[in-house]
Design a protein around this motif. Structure first.
Motif, PDB file in Angstrom:
ATOM      1  N   PRO A   1       0.813  -1.219   0.000  1.00  0.00           N
ATOM      2  CA  PRO A   1       0.000   0.000   0.000  1.00  0.00           C
ATOM      3  C   PRO A   1       0.845   1.266   0.000  1.00  0.00           C
ATOM      4  CG  PRO A   1      -0.820  -1.589   1.607  1.00  0.00           C
ATOM      5  CD  PRO A   1       0.486  -2.112   1.118  1.00  0.00           C
ATOM      6  N   ARG A   2       1.981   1.203   0.695  1.00  0.00           N
ATOM      7  CA  ARG A   2       2.948   2.294   0.676  1.00  0.00           C
ATOM      8  C   ARG A   2       4.341   1.719   0.922  1.00  0.00           C
ATOM      9  NH1 ARG A   2       2.040   5.697   6.330  1.00  0.00           N
ATOM     10  NH2 ARG A   2       2.424   3.979   7.781  1.00  0.00           N
ATOM     11  N   LYS A   3       5.341   2.470   0.615  1.00  0.00           N
ATOM     12  CA  LYS A   3       6.703   1.988   0.703  1.00  0.00           C
ATOM     13  C   LYS A   3       7.054   1.583   2.135  1.00  0.00           C
ATOM     14  CE  LYS A   3      11.482   3.219  -0.489  1.00  0.00           C
ATOM     15  NZ  LYS A   3      12.377   4.270  -1.044  1.00  0.00           N
ATOM     16  N   LEU A   4       7.633   0.395   2.278  1.00  0.00           N
ATOM     17  CA  LEU A   4       8.170  -0.056   3.559  1.00  0.00           C
ATOM     18  C   LEU A   4       9.555   0.551   3.695  1.00  0.00           C
ATOM     19  CD1 LEU A   4       7.535  -1.994   5.973  1.00  0.00           C
ATOM     20  CD2 LEU A   4       8.905  -3.700   4.756  1.00  0.00           C
ATOM     21  N   PHE A   5       9.695   1.506   4.598  1.00  0.00           N
ATOM     22  CA  PHE A   5      10.872   2.382   4.576  1.00  0.00           C
ATOM     23  C   PHE A   5      11.277   2.730   6.002  1.00  0.00           C
ATOM     24  CE2 PHE A   5      12.547   6.787   3.234  1.00  0.00           C
ATOM     25  CZ  PHE A   5      13.759   6.267   2.806  1.00  0.00           C
ATOM     26  N   GLY A   6      12.443   2.252   6.417  1.00  0.00           N
ATOM     27  CA  GLY A   6      12.919   2.577   7.759  1.00  0.00           C
ATOM     28  C   GLY A   6      13.646   1.412   8.395  1.00  0.00           C
ATOM     29  N   ILE A   7      13.727   1.452   9.719  1.00  0.00           N
ATOM     30  CA  ILE A   7      14.387   0.414  10.514  1.00  0.00           C
ATOM     31  C   ILE A   7      13.308  -0.326  11.295  1.00  0.00           C
ATOM     32  CG2 ILE A   7      16.198  -0.080  12.184  1.00  0.00           C
ATOM     33  CD1 ILE A   7      17.139   1.329   9.622  1.00  0.00           C
ATOM     34  N   PHE A   8      13.243  -1.650  11.121  1.00  0.00           N
ATOM     35  CA  PHE A   8      12.144  -2.414  11.688  1.00  0.00           C
ATOM     36  C   PHE A   8      12.661  -3.592  12.519  1.00  0.00           C
ATOM     37  CE2 PHE A   8      10.569  -0.348   7.914  1.00  0.00           C
ATOM     38  CZ  PHE A   8       9.327   0.135   8.295  1.00  0.00           C
ATOM     39  N   PRO A   9      11.927  -3.934  13.576  1.00  0.00           N
ATOM     40  CA  PRO A   9      12.279  -5.139  14.336  1.00  0.00           C
ATOM     41  C   PRO A   9      11.878  -6.390  13.561  1.00  0.00           C
ATOM     42  CG  PRO A   9      10.298  -4.129  15.253  1.00  0.00           C
ATOM     43  CD  PRO A   9      10.792  -3.197  14.182  1.00  0.00           C
ATOM     44  N   HIS A  10      12.706  -7.417  13.644  1.00  0.00           N
ATOM     45  CA  HIS A  10      12.465  -8.682  12.967  1.00  0.00           C
ATOM     46  C   HIS A  10      12.589  -9.820  13.965  1.00  0.00           C
ATOM     47  CE1 HIS A  10      13.661  -5.890   9.804  1.00  0.00           C
ATOM     48  NE2 HIS A  10      13.064  -6.686   8.921  1.00  0.00           N
ATOM     49  N   GLY A  11      11.808 -10.851  13.762  1.00  0.00           N
ATOM     50  CA  GLY A  11      11.851 -12.005  14.644  1.00  0.00           C
ATOM     51  C   GLY A  11      12.604 -13.158  14.023  1.00  0.00           C
ATOM     52  N   VAL A  12      12.937 -14.137  14.844  1.00  0.00           N
ATOM     53  CA  VAL A  12      13.649 -15.333  14.414  1.00  0.00           C
ATOM     54  C   VAL A  12      12.729 -16.532  14.588  1.00  0.00           C
ATOM     55  CG1 VAL A  12      15.621 -16.828  14.854  1.00  0.00           C
ATOM     56  CG2 VAL A  12      15.875 -14.352  15.050  1.00  0.00           C
TER      57      VAL A  12
ATOM     58  N   GLU B   1      18.430   8.198   0.408  1.00  0.00           N
ATOM     59  CA  GLU B   1      17.245   7.827  -0.371  1.00  0.00           C
ATOM     60  C   GLU B   1      16.078   8.771  -0.087  1.00  0.00           C
ATOM     61  OE1 GLU B   1      16.182   3.767   0.199  1.00  0.00           O
ATOM     62  OE2 GLU B   1      18.095   2.982  -0.544  1.00  0.00           O
ATOM     63  N   TYR B   2      15.909   9.112   1.190  1.00  0.00           N
ATOM     64  CA  TYR B   2      14.817  10.001   1.582  1.00  0.00           C
ATOM     65  C   TYR B   2      14.967  11.379   0.940  1.00  0.00           C
ATOM     66  CZ  TYR B   2      12.066  13.029   4.706  1.00  0.00           C
ATOM     67  OH  TYR B   2      11.190  13.960   5.205  1.00  0.00           O
ATOM     68  N   ARG B   3      16.162  11.953   1.018  1.00  0.00           N
ATOM     69  CA  ARG B   3      16.385  13.299   0.479  1.00  0.00           C
ATOM     70  C   ARG B   3      16.392  13.293  -1.055  1.00  0.00           C
ATOM     71  NH1 ARG B   3      17.022  16.096   4.951  1.00  0.00           N
ATOM     72  NH2 ARG B   3      17.859  14.988   6.773  1.00  0.00           N
ATOM     73  N   ARG B   4      16.829  12.195  -1.651  1.00  0.00           N
ATOM     74  CA  ARG B   4      16.758  12.060  -3.110  1.00  0.00           C
ATOM     75  C   ARG B   4      15.316  12.135  -3.584  1.00  0.00           C
ATOM     76  NH1 ARG B   4      17.413   6.132  -4.604  1.00  0.00           N
ATOM     77  NH2 ARG B   4      15.284   6.252  -3.773  1.00  0.00           N
ATOM     78  N   ASP B   5      14.426  11.397  -2.909  1.00  0.00           N
ATOM     79  CA  ASP B   5      13.025  11.385  -3.317  1.00  0.00           C
ATOM     80  C   ASP B   5      12.355  12.734  -3.051  1.00  0.00           C
ATOM     81  OD1 ASP B   5      13.390   8.817  -4.115  1.00  0.00           O
ATOM     82  OD2 ASP B   5      12.223   7.886  -2.517  1.00  0.00           O
ATOM     83  N   LEU B   6      12.739  13.392  -1.963  1.00  0.00           N
ATOM     84  CA  LEU B   6      12.209  14.730  -1.693  1.00  0.00           C
ATOM     85  C   LEU B   6      12.612  15.694  -2.807  1.00  0.00           C
ATOM     86  CD1 LEU B   6      12.742  15.343   2.146  1.00  0.00           C
ATOM     87  CD2 LEU B   6      10.581  14.912   0.955  1.00  0.00           C
ATOM     88  N   ASP B   7      13.865  15.631  -3.225  1.00  0.00           N
ATOM     89  CA  ASP B   7      14.358  16.518  -4.283  1.00  0.00           C
ATOM     90  C   ASP B   7      13.628  16.268  -5.599  1.00  0.00           C
ATOM     91  OD1 ASP B   7      16.139  17.656  -2.528  1.00  0.00           O
ATOM     92  OD2 ASP B   7      17.863  16.470  -3.183  1.00  0.00           O
TER      93      ASP B   7
END
Length: 305
Positions: free
Chosen positions: A163-174, A248-254
């Motif tokens: 639905p929208r870009k998955l973007f950032g730092i996320f917790p992951h499980g094992v 990546e964030y600032r590139r897309d903003l520009d």
């Protein structure tokens, strides 16, 4: 032990300044050991940055690793420094034609995830690399779009638009704590994500050859393995350096694109503040575990693959 790369490669000076162990051809030839041969098929537009990110992690190991850079001969890169690919890379068709063998192969992500796989201009060439790696590489590590491409080509797993870009730092499980790649991992760990699509979990679960090693409700499937670790599919970017998501964030903003602030990245989600790195230790551990697995399992004589 160090990674073996040419002294003229731009990454050499950058890694040396970080005290990452690197070694030149001359010195390697005088060491009486067989280094691991690892190929990197670099599909990222940030050619040199991606080289440094991966070499930084591969260099944090007690093993000597002989690095080869591969490229798509059917695709013309517009972002690499002039002459860089001709100087340091070999085309994939040359590797296949000469029946070259690797202990390990890394296939990176690529900025083409919104295209159907067959519409990517180098898809046929990449499919040939994937077929080649099944017989000529002990273990192949696929990253982000490279993971989606591998799962699609080998197992017919489609990708789905988010639905929208998955973007950032996320917790992951094992899911499986005692597998080789998760040796020493915490029950929960952080990793960067940056993608608009995901591989279909139902299609993955329907294939008995595939094992989902890590997933969460927020991220979805993170790591999948097959053939007892000889195929690894990682949907995120453990290799990212501290400022990759910021760039990546600032590139897309520009570009005037609609982009959310990367989640859990800036303190207080404030882009004016310096990002805090919270995934570095597990990134190093993951790549060390992969190299150790390859070292323990690969034949001494690569002709036996």
């Amino acid at each position: 032990m160090p990674i073996k790369i040419p002294k003229t490669l731009p990454a050499y000076n950058a890694l040396t300044k970080e005290n990452v162990f690197v070694i030149t051809d001359d010195r390697a030839e005088h060491q009486d050991i067989r280094p691991l041969k690892v190929g990197i098929l670099n599909l990222m537009p940030t050619t040199v940055d991606t080289e440094i990110q991966l070499l930084r992690l591969l260099g944090n190991s007690p093993l000597q690793v002989d690095i080869s850079f591969l490229r798509m001969g059917s695709h013309e890169s517009r972002n690499a420094p002039p002459g860089h690919l001709d100087r340091f890379y070999v085309s994939s068709d040359e590797i296949i034609r000469n029946d070259y063998r690797y202990d390990g192969l890394i296939i990176t992500g690529a900025p083409v995830e919104t295209l159907p796989f067959e519409e990517v201009d180098y898809w046929k060439e990449l499919a040939a690399v994937l077929d080649y790696s099944a017989k000529n590489v002990w273990s192949t590590l696929h990253i982000c779009w490279g993971a989606q491409a591998g799962l699609y080509h080998r197992y017919g797993v489609p990708k789905l638009e988010l639905p929208r870009k998955l973007f950032g730092i996320f917790p992951h499980g094992v899911n499986e704590r005692h597998t080789t790649i998760f040796r020493g991992f915490d029950d929960e760990f952080l990793a960067p994500q940056s993608r608009h699509t995901e591989s279909d979990r139902k299609a993955i679960a329907a294939r008995p050859e595939l094992t989902i090693e890590s997933e969460t409700d927020e991220v979805g499937v993170f790591i999948v393995t097959a053939r007892e670790g000889r195929e690894l599919y990682v949907t995120g970017h453990l290799e990212y350096d501290p400022l990759t998501l910021d760039r990546e964030y600032r590139r897309d903003l520009d570009k005037g694109l609609l982009i959310n602030v990367p989640k859990n990245y800036y303190p207080g989600d404030d882009p004016s503040k310096e990002p805090v790195v919270r995934w570095r230790a597990h990134a190093h551990l993951f790549f060390r575990n992969w190299l150790n697995y390859v070292y323990q399992e690969t034949p001494f004589d690569l002709g036996e693959l």
